[in-house]
Design a protein around this motif. Structure first.
Motif, PDB file in Angstrom:
ATOM      1  N   THR A 100      43.954  47.162  31.816  1.00 48.47           N
ATOM      2  CA  THR A 100      42.983  46.476  32.666  1.00 48.47           C
ATOM      3  C   THR A 100      43.055  44.982  32.380  1.00 48.47           C
ATOM      4  OG1 THR A 100      41.470  48.367  32.709  1.00 48.47           O
ATOM      5  CG2 THR A 100      40.541  46.216  33.273  1.00 48.47           C
ATOM      6  N   SER A 153      46.885  53.213  29.959  1.00 46.20           N
ATOM      7  CA  SER A 153      46.292  52.427  31.036  1.00 46.20           C
ATOM      8  C   SER A 153      46.095  50.986  30.594  1.00 46.20           C
ATOM      9  CB  SER A 153      44.948  53.025  31.467  1.00 46.20           C
ATOM     10  OG  SER A 153      44.014  52.957  30.402  1.00 46.20           O
ATOM     11  N   ASP A 178      46.591  55.000  41.390  1.00 44.30           N
ATOM     12  CA  ASP A 178      46.369  54.556  40.010  1.00 44.30           C
ATOM     13  C   ASP A 178      46.375  53.042  39.834  1.00 44.30           C
ATOM     14  OD1 ASP A 178      46.274  57.247  39.106  1.00 44.30           O
ATOM     15  OD2 ASP A 178      48.468  57.302  39.112  1.00 44.30           O
ATOM     16  N   THR A 203      43.189  47.242  37.488  1.00 40.45           N
ATOM     17  CA  THR A 203      43.373  48.364  36.581  1.00 40.45           C
ATOM     18  C   THR A 203      44.556  49.204  37.030  1.00 40.45           C
ATOM     19  OG1 THR A 203      40.999  48.456  36.117  1.00 40.45           O
ATOM     20  CG2 THR A 203      42.289  50.406  35.568  1.00 40.45           C
ATOM     21  N   TYR A 204      45.397  49.572  36.075  1.00 43.88           N
ATOM     22  CA  TYR A 204      46.548  50.425  36.398  1.00 43.88           C
ATOM     23  C   TYR A 204      46.702  51.498  35.327  1.00 43.88           C
ATOM     24  CZ  TYR A 204      51.222  52.075  37.499  1.00 43.88           C
ATOM     25  OH  TYR A 204      52.290  52.873  37.836  1.00 43.88           O
ATOM     26  N   ALA A 205      46.800  52.745  35.774  1.00 45.21           N
ATOM     27  CA  ALA A 205      47.031  53.868  34.872  1.00 45.21           C
ATOM     28  C   ALA A 205      48.496  54.287  34.989  1.00 45.21           C
ATOM     29  CB  ALA A 205      46.112  55.028  35.219  1.00 45.21           C
TER      30      ALA A 205
END
Length: 389
Positions: A365, A363, A329, A355-357
């Motif tokens: 970005t 999330s 992620d 980007t990290y969820a």
């Protein structure tokens, strides 16, 4: 005029269906009970440097949607979008974000009624549309929407056919007379004399994906012909590679230098957690390309993350990209797009995107872009935070 009346009737009917108990009470009540609510909360911080002067803006907002359950094949939906400028530092360039983010207010972006039977559906009213030549951008607080009629059919195996008529568009901000942007929520603005489109997607051949679309914008002036655009792209998967080709064949309706032609090739690969890409596009000198309607109609292979594609006549461009999934992620990608036009020396944008969820709902970005020989800009940065429910 008949199409516009149908569109307006669809909006009115949608709102009536969502607010009345005039139909069969039990079944209509059940349709409302089975309805679903969804939405998104957005927070976006933008900053850039123009002529050695830093400007920034922090905007918050989101959207809330409700879609009824099925009622004899019918359903209806509404979406409200809202935005507020929480803070800004625009003293050095007061109009820097008027085109997209410097706006507070709310708008009813979707209000439609839809009928579905077997593999076909008809959707009338305000709605989001996503096709290569007709698409509203969702990269700002306000997602662009259209007003019209969309017919979709999937009777042919592995094939989607979409036909649409739209006559109004909701922009990121209000467009004032003369084409200038003002700090107000966009109305649904008239698209000349309306636009027609036919889109086909076919996946009947194994590993081959084909998109084709025709768009015509009817002119509302006597000294200009209708605007026309034809777009085709085909992509073939040869694991772990995908090779794709695209072309635009357009006519902006002007008397001279009207017929733009663009061709592109895109090669991508996915090797475990590493992704790579290389693209090249060229536009001949006979006219600018009509990219389509809406800021989301930006499908040129060499489009950069922020600045987008360059559709000017006599343009050659390339794009190189590499991405890596650092952990689950969390991904990092670098992209370099460069272009040269007949009137401008080579310019470029280099994007660094993380980007990290956090989970399936939340999330973030972060984008940092640097520029070389592009007007008076040196960099732009953007931080997006999204929570969907």
């Amino acid at each position: 005029m008949k199409m516009r009346k149908i569109t307006h009737l669809g909006i009115t009917t949608s709102l009536m269906l969502l607010s009345t108990q005039a139909f069969s009470a039990d079944t209509l009540a059940k349709a409302f009970e089975e309805g679903k609510i969804s939405g998104e909360i957005k927070s976006q911080y933008f900053q850039k440097e123009v002529a050695d002067k830093k400007v920034s803006i922090w905007t918050n907002g989101g959207n809330l949607s409700y879609v009824t359950g099925d009622f004899y094949g019918f359903n209806a939906g509404i979406t409200v979008q809202a935005s507020t400028v929480t803070a800004d530092d625009l003293d050095n360039a007061p109009t820097a974000y008027d085109k997209d983010q410097n706006v507070s207010g709310a708008i009813l972006s979707q209000a439609y009624i839809q009928y579905t039977k077997d593999n076909s559906s008809v959707k009338v009213g305000r709605q989001y549309i996503s096709t290569p030549l007709l698409e509203g951008s969702d990269s700002r607080i306000f997602k662009e929407a259209f007003e019209g009629v969309v017919v979709t059919n999937n009777d042919i195996s592995d094939t989607t056919i979409l036909a649409a008529f739209v006559d109004k568009e909701q922009y990121r901000t209000k467009i004032a007379s003369g084409g200038t942007e003002v700090k107000d929520v966009s109305d649904f603005e008239q698209i000349q004399d309306g636009a027609y489109t036919l889109y086909v997607n076919n996946k009947s051949i194994t590993n081959l994906n084909l998109d084709a679309q025709y768009l015509q914008i009817d002119s509302n002036t006597t000294n200009q012909d209708d605007t026309k655009a034809f777009y085709v792209t085909t992509a073939y998967d040869i694991k772990p590679f995908t090779i794709a080709f695209q072309t635009y064949q357009t006519d902006n309706g002007e008397d001279t230098n009207s017929r733009g032609k663009a061709y592109g090739i895109n090669l991508t690969s996915k090797l475990d957690k590493l992704s790579l890409g290389a693209a090249y596009t060229t536009i001949d000198d006979s006219g600018d390309i009509v990219a389509g309607i809406g800021n989301g109609a930006d499908y040129l292979y060499t489009a950069s993350w922020i600045y987008g594609g360059i559709y000017e006549a006599d343009t050659d461009a390339y794009k190189l990209s590499a991405g890596y999934e650092i952990i689950d992620d969390l991904t990092f990608e670098i992209m370099h797009s460069a272009w040269k036009t007949g009137t401008q020396e080579r310019a470029s944008e280099t994007d660094y995107v993380t980007t990290y969820a956090f989970d399936k709902n939340l999330s973030t970005t972060f984008v940092f872009a640097t520029y070389d020989k592009l007007a008076d800009e040196s960099y732009r940065s953007r931080l997006y935070l999204s929570y969907k429910f």
